[in-house]
Enzyme design. Structure first.
Site, PDB file in Angstrom:
ATOM      1  N   TYR A  60       3.761   8.787  48.548  1.00 30.48           N
ATOM      2  CA  TYR A  60       4.906   8.911  49.450  1.00 30.48           C
ATOM      3  C   TYR A  60       4.532   9.893  50.559  1.00 30.48           C
ATOM      4  CZ  TYR A  60       9.846  10.089  50.627  1.00 30.48           C
ATOM      5  OH  TYR A  60      11.047  10.325  51.256  1.00 30.48           O
ATOM      6  N   LYS A  97       4.141   4.702  50.758  1.00 38.17           N
ATOM      7  CA  LYS A  97       5.438   4.714  51.453  1.00 38.17           C
ATOM      8  C   LYS A  97       5.227   5.600  52.669  1.00 38.17           C
ATOM      9  CE  LYS A  97      10.332   6.006  50.961  1.00 38.17           C
ATOM     10  NZ  LYS A  97      10.494   7.031  52.010  1.00 38.17           N
TER      11      LYS A  97
END
Length: 301
Positions: free
Chosen positions: A135, A165
């Protein structure tokens, strides 16, 4: 498995007293599926993970797992400043969700790709049969590292690495990651306000908080782009930006947007400090503001 389409970064539903209200999650999932949301990203920034205890995060993971639908892909964010806590959360999630994700520790910040890969490798190994996502959100994690270089290193060290992400507006780095090894990795775009800008770069999966509220609008933007109607697509993207700006103007987007879910029929309850919790009267004003710019018909329902 590559995830396509919109993935909603979900809120942590709470009772009025601030305790978790996981009883909402079944209806929450059905609401998202109805609006053609393909997956959820739980226990992330939108989900107030930094304001939750480890046990509460596990309760959220368990509740989504208990209400799992074949129509909704579940990604559980297990990141924490403590590597040991992250590993514990990953181990807990290993048989309950479809994938895990982790952001970099954000107090003692990571300053090298080598450290980031080591951190990710240890967490990913705790759920070896699940796809693993890093992330990337440098504005909050402080790990402002090059993601192409991360992929080059991590792809050799993390067998279950699935992708990133990518919550950053560095479109050059995003494009390089998207094209790395012939597009092998799932690079999920995470910056809602420039959704339209991601489309010419080949984006096909997105994670964001406003996909809770505006999923139909984003699918219209995508359709207009594919039809070559760029001006119309840009006009809708501007409305999405105004949605964020209007709600943010009432005391901060994250808390206000969580409370706005009640307007859409899903009561996620109040927000924890330092986020804002508004009165019902304030949301009446917000709805009027959104109506004035023609946004009500674009909302999820």
């Amino acid at each position: 498995m590559k995830i396509n389409n919109l993935i909603a970064a979900t809120y942590a539903p709470m009772h009025q007293d601030g305790s978790l209200n996981t009883g909402v999650i079944k209806a929450y999932g059905e609401f998202l599926v109805k609006n053609k949301v393909a997956g959820i990203f739980m226990n992330g920034s939108t989900g107030d993970f930094v304001s939750l205890s480890t046990q509460e995060r596990k309760q959220i993971t368990q509740a989504w797992s208990d209400n799992k639908s074949s129509d909704l892909y579940l990604i559980d964010h297990v990141g924490d400043p403590s590597l040991e806590v992250s590993k514990d959360l990953a181990t807990f999630a290993a048989d309950k969700v479809d994938a895990i994700a982790v952001l970099a520790p954000y107090y003692f910040k990571l300053n090298s790709i080598e450290k980031l890969v080591r951190y990710c490798k240890e967490v990913a190994a705790c759920a070896p049969n699940l796809p693993f996502y890093y992330y990337h959100i440098p504005v909050l994690s402080g790990a402002n590292l090059n993601m192409l270089e991360f992929l080059k290193a991590a792809s050799k060290e993390i067998p279950n690495l699935e992708g990133i992400k990518f919550t950053n507006n560095n479109l050059i780095d995003y494009l390089h990651c998207k094209n790395f090894e012939g597009g092998k990795y799932n690079i999920l775009f995470g910056f809602d306000e420039i959704f339209l800008s991601s489309l010419p770069l080949g984006a096909d999966g997105w994670v964001g908080s406003t996909y809770n509220h505006l999923a139909p609008l984003y699918y219209k933007i995508k359709a207009l782009f594919e039809e070559g109607k760029m001006a119309e697509a840009a006009a809708l993207q501007t409305k999405a930006i105004r949605f964020v700006e209007i709600l943010d103007g009432y005391g901060g987007f994250n808390g206000v947007a969580k409370g706005f879910m009640k307007t859409l029929g899903i009561n996620c309850g109040p927000s924890r400090f330092p986020h804002t919790t508004l009165s019902d009267d304030a949301y009446t004003e917000i709805v009027a503001d959104l109506d004035s710019i023609g946004l009500l018909e674009q909302l999820s329902n």
